[in-house]
Write a protein that holds these residues in place. Structure first.
Motif, short mmCIF file in Angstrom:
data_model
loop_
_atom_site.label_atom_id
_atom_site.label_comp_id
_atom_site.label_asym_id
_atom_site.label_seq_id
_atom_site.Cartn_x
_atom_site.Cartn_y
_atom_site.Cartn_z
N ASN A 34 38.01 54.95 38.98
CA ASN A 34 38.27 55.61 40.26
C ASN A 34 39.64 55.24 40.84
O ASN A 34 39.97 55.64 41.95
N ARG A 37 41.77 50.19 42.27
CA ARG A 37 42.46 48.91 42.19
C ARG A 37 43.97 49.06 42.01
O ARG A 37 44.75 48.47 42.70
N GLY A 56 36.81 59.05 38.23
CA GLY A 56 35.44 59.13 38.73
C GLY A 56 34.95 57.76 39.14
O GLY A 56 35.56 56.74 38.82
N ARG A 59 29.51 54.88 40.77
CA ARG A 59 28.37 55.07 41.69
C ARG A 59 27.89 56.52 41.69
O ARG A 59 26.83 56.82 42.22
N VAL A 95 28.46 48.87 43.35
CA VAL A 95 29.35 49.08 42.20
C VAL A 95 28.89 48.22 41.00
O VAL A 95 28.61 48.75 39.92
N SER A 119 30.95 40.72 31.25
CA SER A 119 30.40 39.82 32.27
C SER A 119 31.40 38.69 32.48
O SER A 119 32.56 38.78 32.06
N THR A 120 30.96 37.64 33.11
CA THR A 120 31.91 36.64 33.58
C THR A 120 31.35 35.22 33.54
O THR A 120 30.14 35.02 33.71
N TYR A 144 29.43 38.41 43.87
CA TYR A 144 30.04 38.78 42.58
C TYR A 144 29.21 38.19 41.44
O TYR A 144 28.78 38.90 40.53
N1 LIG Z 1 40.11 39.09 35.14
C1 LIG Z 1 39.29 38.09 34.90
O1 LIG Z 1 39.69 36.92 34.88
C2 LIG Z 1 37.84 38.34 34.61
C3 LIG Z 1 37.04 37.24 34.31
C4 LIG Z 1 35.69 37.46 34.04
C5 LIG Z 1 35.18 38.75 34.03
N2 LIG Z 1 35.96 39.80 34.34
C6 LIG Z 1 35.36 41.14 34.31
O2 LIG Z 1 36.16 41.98 33.51
C7 LIG Z 1 36.14 43.32 34.00
C8 LIG Z 1 37.56 43.82 34.17
O3 LIG Z 1 38.25 42.96 35.09
P1 LIG Z 1 39.79 43.16 35.45
O4 LIG Z 1 40.32 41.81 35.75
O5 LIG Z 1 40.43 44.04 34.46
O6 LIG Z 1 39.64 43.92 36.85
P2 LIG Z 1 40.51 45.10 37.47
O7 LIG Z 1 40.16 45.12 38.91
O8 LIG Z 1 41.93 44.99 37.07
O9 LIG Z 1 39.90 46.39 36.76
C9 LIG Z 1 38.71 46.98 37.19
C10 LIG Z 1 38.90 48.48 37.13
O10 LIG Z 1 37.66 49.07 37.55
C11 LIG Z 1 37.98 50.15 38.41
N3 LIG Z 1 36.84 50.35 39.33
C12 LIG Z 1 36.44 49.53 40.33
N4 LIG Z 1 35.40 50.06 40.97
C13 LIG Z 1 35.12 51.23 40.33
C14 LIG Z 1 34.15 52.24 40.55
N5 LIG Z 1 33.27 52.17 41.55
N6 LIG Z 1 34.13 53.31 39.70
C15 LIG Z 1 35.05 53.41 38.70
N7 LIG Z 1 36.01 52.49 38.47
C16 LIG Z 1 36.03 51.41 39.29
C17 LIG Z 1 39.25 49.75 39.15
O11 LIG Z 1 39.97 50.86 39.64
C18 LIG Z 1 40.00 48.99 38.07
O12 LIG Z 1 40.88 49.84 37.37
C19 LIG Z 1 35.33 43.27 35.30
O13 LIG Z 1 34.03 43.72 35.00
C20 LIG Z 1 35.30 41.81 35.68
O14 LIG Z 1 34.12 41.48 36.37
C21 LIG Z 1 37.30 39.64 34.63
#
Ligand SMILES: NC(=O)c1ccc[n+]([C@@H]2O[C@H](COP(=O)([O-])OP(=O)(O)OC[C@H]3O[C@@H](n4cnc5c(N)ncnc54)[C@H](O)[C@@H]3O)[C@@H](O)[C@H]2O)c1
Length: 313
Positions: A34, A37, A56, A59, A95, A119-120, A144
């Motif tokens: 969507n 971010r 999109g 949700r 979300v 996951s995390t 979270y």
């Molecule tokens: N970055 C980290 O250190 C880390 C660590 C552990 C887990 N994670 C997990 O990895 C995944 C990716 O993380 P990231 O760091 O790339 O985050 P990010 O915020 O850069 O990317 C998330 C993407 O999801 C999109 N998004 C958010 N809500 C949405 C919605 N309702 N519908 C559609 N798209 C939506 C955002 O626009 C964004 O492009 C996440 O699930 C996060 O929980 C990340």
């Protein structure tokens, strides 16, 4: 052609790196995001042939259902991050939990071959022991952590009743090029680099003795691809380098790498998790992937990218 992969959150930090690698490996890729971010990555991805972009929201059940047409594999990366989930807990439920439910049910209904869920390590909360293995208690305290863990359980339940295979990857402190600077923990690296380049002292929360297991984004991407290719299903893997580094040591490393005279500034703030070091034995021995990028290599690459593209950070 190796099939069609849907990457939710494919315009995000990890998702965009994953999309590029999937293309290199010969997959067709559909991104569902969507753009809540960042819009930084999407233009670059759109220029790549074989990437289809759907703007999109996870949700939106109908939009999610449509996005699954002809999909072979799903990488579910879309989520809201730790600090946003803390501020807006209901949005985190909508979300990270309900949105994930929409993705999993639509994928299973469409007989997708495999789902890989991002996951995390946050699901472990404050660690009882180090290194943290996959069996470590789940000391979730924040929205979270709770919503990410609930989505794991949901995936196990839903996929467990179907033919769809699945893997859960618990990423630890991912860092790398093009990470946005407002994530709670890991983006600390990018923030430090930016500050020091601007001639300002990096600000450290607390005493800087809190540690993380910094895992390079390219290792996270590779673990995803290996998880896709291997026959394994129904397993959870830590994705981590398996090393502990304090925030203070990171700041000092960047200061010295940039030949700066600055000193870190310490500010009072609650620190959720004081130490983080993952056990990646299962990742190495069962999945067959060993993270490769050393923190020194990853930091050096990142410093060069922030210098070359300051507007992107
Ligand atoms: N970055 C980290 O250190 C880390 C660590 C552990 C887990 N994670 C997990 O990895 C995944 C990716 O993380 P990231 O760091 O790339 O985050 P990010 O915020 O850069 O990317 C998330 C993407 O999801 C999109 N998004 C958010 N809500 C949405 C919605 N309702 N519908 C559609 N798209 C939506 C955002 O626009 C964004 O492009 C996440 O699930 C996060 O929980 C990340």
């Amino acid at each position: 052609m190796r099939g069609l992969a849907l990457v939710t959150g494919g315009a995000g930090f990890i998702g965009s790196h994953l999309v590029k690698q999937l293309i290199k490996e010969g997959y067709n890729v559909r991104v569902f995001d969507n753009l809540s971010r960042t819009k930084n990555n999407i233009e670059e991805l759109k220029e790549m042939k074989k990437v289809e972009f759907i703007q999109g929201d996870i949700r939106d059940k109908e939009a999610v259902a449509k996005s699954m047409k002809d999909v072979d594999y799903v990488f579910h990366e879309a989520a809201i991050c730790l600090n946003k989930a803390k501020k807006f807990p209901e949005e985190a439920i909508d979300v990270n939990l309900k949105g994930s439910f929409n993705i999993f049910t639509a994928a299973i209904k469409n007989k997708v071959k495999k789902i890989i869920y991002a996951s995390t390590s946050s699901v472990y909360g404050q660690p009882n022991y180090l290194p943290i293995d996959e069996k470590h208690p789940k000391n979730c305290k924040t929205p979270y952590e709770s919503t990410k863990l609930c989505a794991e359980h949901m995936l196990k339940f839903l996929a467990g009743q179907s033919e769809t295979r699945y893997i859960i990857l618990r990423y630890f402190n991912v860092y790398g090029k093009r990470q946005s600077t407002d994530a709670y923990y890991t983006s600390v690296i990018n923030i430090f680099i930016k500050k020091i380049l601007a001639g300002e002292s990096p600000k450290i929360h607390g005493k800087g003795t809190q540690s993380m297991d910094f895992t390079h984004v390219s290792d996270v991407v590779s673990a995803n691809i290996v998880a896709l290719k291997r026959e394994i299903s129904g397993e959870v893997f830590n994705v981590c380098k398996g090393e502990e580094n304090t925030i203070k040591s990171i700041a000092e490393f960047i200061i010295s790498k940039l030949n700066s005279e600055l000193k870190p500034e310490f500010i009072e703030r609650d620190v959720f998790v004081t130490r983080r070091k993952g056990d990646n034995t299962k990742l190495k021995e069962t999945l067959g992937y060993t993270p490769k990028i050393t923190l020194q290599e990853g930091l050096a690459e990142l410093i060069e990218d922030v210098k070359a593209n300051p507007d992107l950070y």
